[in-house]
Design a protein around this motif. Structure first.
Motif, PDB file in Angstrom:
ATOM      1  N   GLU A  36       0.831  -1.100  -0.095  1.00 54.03           N
ATOM      2  CA  GLU A  36       0.065   0.031   0.091  1.00 54.03           C
ATOM      3  C   GLU A  36       0.813   1.149  -0.224  1.00 54.03           C
ATOM      4  O   GLU A  36       2.005   1.417   0.699  1.00 54.03           O
ATOM      5  CB  GLU A  36      -1.006  -0.330   1.105  1.00 54.03           C
ATOM      6  N   HIS A  37       0.395   2.298  -0.807  1.00 54.86           N
ATOM      7  CA  HIS A  37       1.142   3.653  -0.856  1.00 54.86           C
ATOM      8  C   HIS A  37       0.204   4.605  -0.392  1.00 54.86           C
ATOM      9  O   HIS A  37      -1.001   4.561  -0.757  1.00 54.86           O
ATOM     10  CB  HIS A  37       1.297   3.851  -2.309  1.00 54.86           C
ATOM     11  N   VAL A 101      -4.527   2.552  -2.817  1.00 58.37           N
ATOM     12  CA  VAL A 101      -3.530   2.608  -3.677  1.00 58.37           C
ATOM     13  C   VAL A 101      -2.688   1.338  -3.295  1.00 58.37           C
ATOM     14  O   VAL A 101      -1.649   1.249  -2.360  1.00 58.37           O
ATOM     15  CB  VAL A 101      -2.663   3.645  -3.728  1.00 58.37           C
ATOM     16  N   VAL A 103      -0.071  -1.699  -4.793  1.00 62.12           N
ATOM     17  CA  VAL A 103       0.329  -1.999  -6.081  1.00 62.12           C
ATOM     18  C   VAL A 103       1.220  -3.369  -5.963  1.00 62.12           C
ATOM     19  O   VAL A 103       1.951  -3.477  -4.755  1.00 62.12           O
ATOM     20  CB  VAL A 103       1.486  -0.997  -6.344  1.00 62.12           C
ATOM     21  N   HIS A 120      -6.463   7.784 -15.494  1.00 63.18           N
ATOM     22  CA  HIS A 120      -7.272   7.844 -14.230  1.00 63.18           C
ATOM     23  C   HIS A 120      -8.806   7.869 -14.362  1.00 63.18           C
ATOM     24  O   HIS A 120      -9.369   8.961 -13.855  1.00 63.18           O
ATOM     25  CB  HIS A 120      -6.810   8.783 -13.393  1.00 63.18           C
ATOM     26  N   ARG A 157      -4.113  12.101  -4.175  1.00 60.55           N
ATOM     27  CA  ARG A 157      -4.261  10.876  -4.644  1.00 60.55           C
ATOM     28  C   ARG A 157      -3.646  10.363  -5.870  1.00 60.55           C
ATOM     29  O   ARG A 157      -2.713   9.472  -5.928  1.00 60.55           O
ATOM     30  CB  ARG A 157      -5.787  10.423  -4.776  1.00 60.55           C
ATOM     31  N   CYS A 160       0.408  10.497  -5.619  1.00 60.34           N
ATOM     32  CA  CYS A 160       0.545   9.321  -4.752  1.00 60.34           C
ATOM     33  C   CYS A 160       0.766   8.025  -5.671  1.00 60.34           C
ATOM     34  O   CYS A 160       1.591   7.065  -5.855  1.00 60.34           O
ATOM     35  CB  CYS A 160      -0.344   9.091  -3.671  1.00 60.34           C
ATOM     36  N   GLU A 161      -0.560   7.752  -6.428  1.00 61.01           N
ATOM     37  CA  GLU A 161      -0.606   6.600  -7.502  1.00 61.01           C
ATOM     38  C   GLU A 161       0.499   6.629  -8.693  1.00 61.01           C
ATOM     39  O   GLU A 161       0.722   5.633  -8.890  1.00 61.01           O
ATOM     40  CB  GLU A 161      -2.090   6.573  -7.860  1.00 61.01           C
ATOM     41  N   ASP A 162       0.476   7.728  -9.246  1.00 66.85           N
ATOM     42  CA  ASP A 162       1.426   7.913 -10.261  1.00 66.85           C
ATOM     43  C   ASP A 162       2.819   7.582  -9.591  1.00 66.85           C
ATOM     44  O   ASP A 162       3.593   6.565 -10.243  1.00 66.85           O
ATOM     45  CB  ASP A 162       1.786   9.312 -10.784  1.00 66.85           C
TER      46      ASP A 162
END
Length: 178
Positions: A36-37, A101, A103, A120, A157, A160-162
Motif C-alpha cells: 500500500e502507498h 493504492v 501495487v 485515471h 491521490r 501518490c498513485e503515479d
C-alpha cells in the motif's frame, strides 16, 4: 424527495459493494506481495465520500430544495453514466482494482478498457458523480463543496498513485497491441 432518497441509498449500497470487492482484491494483492502507498490520505477520502452521501440527503431536506427537472434529469443521467464508468474501471482492472493504492510488484500497468483513453478514468467518474448526484435534487452546496475538496484530495491521490506505479511503467503493458 423519496425517490431521491432511494437513489442516494442505492449509491450507498453500491459503495458497500465496492468495499467488498476492494477487500477481496486486497487479499489477492497481499498474497502477491502487494504494497500500500499513501495510506494517510485514505481516511480523508472515506470521510469525504461519506459526507457527500450525507450532504445529498440533508441539504435538500434542510434547505427545502425542490426537484428541478431541467437540472435533475440531466444530473441523474450524468450520475448514472459515472456509475457505468466506475464499474467499467473495476471490471477492467479485475483483482487489481482497489479503493486504496495497492501495487503488486512486477505487474505492468493496464492500458485496456477506459485506461486506453485516460490514465485515471475512475477519478473522472468520482468527480462527475460528486457534482451530479447532489444536483439531482438541487443540493448545490454539497456539489460545490465536494467538488472543491475532492479536487484537492485528488491532487494528492493521483500524485501518490503515479509515484507508486512509476517503476512499473517500464514493463510491457496489459492490453497493449504489439
Amino acid at each position: 424527495m423519496t425517490p431521491y432518497i432511494v437513489l442516494v441509498l442505492l449509491v450507498a449500497g453500491e459503495r458497500c459493494a465496492e468495499l467488498a470487492v476492494a477487500r477481496r482484491n486486497g487479499r489477492w494483492s497481499g498474497a502477491r506481495g502487494g504494497r500500500e502507498h499513501g495510506a494517510g490520505h485514505y481516511p480523508v477520502m472515506v470521510a469525504l465520500h461519506a459526507a457527500l452521501l450525507l450532504g445529498c440527503l440533508v441539504e435538500p431536506w434542510a434547505a427545502d430544495r425542490p426537484f428541478v427537472p431541467l437540472l435533475g434529469w440531466p444530473a441523474l443521467a450524468l450520475a448514472l453514466a459515472a456509475q457505468g464508468l466506475r464499474w467499467w474501471c473495476i471490471t477492467t482492472l479485475g483483482p487489481r482494482w482497489h479503493t486504496r493504492v495497492l501495487v503488486v510488484p512486477g505487474l505492468p500497468p493496464v492500458v485496456s478498457g477506459p485506461y486506453r483513453y485516460l490514465r485515471h478514468p475512475n477519478y473522472l467518474a468520482v468527480a462527475v458523480e460528486g457534482l451530479a448526484l447532489p444536483l439531482v435534487h438541487t443540493a448545490w452546496v454539497t456539489a460545490v463543496g465536494f467538488t472543491l475538496l475532492n479536487a484537492a484530495l485528488l491532487t494528492v491521490r493521483i500524485r501518490c498513485e503515479d509515484a507508486a506505479l512509476a517503476p512499473l511503467r517500464a514493463l510491457p503493458v496489459i492490453g497493449a497491441t504489439p
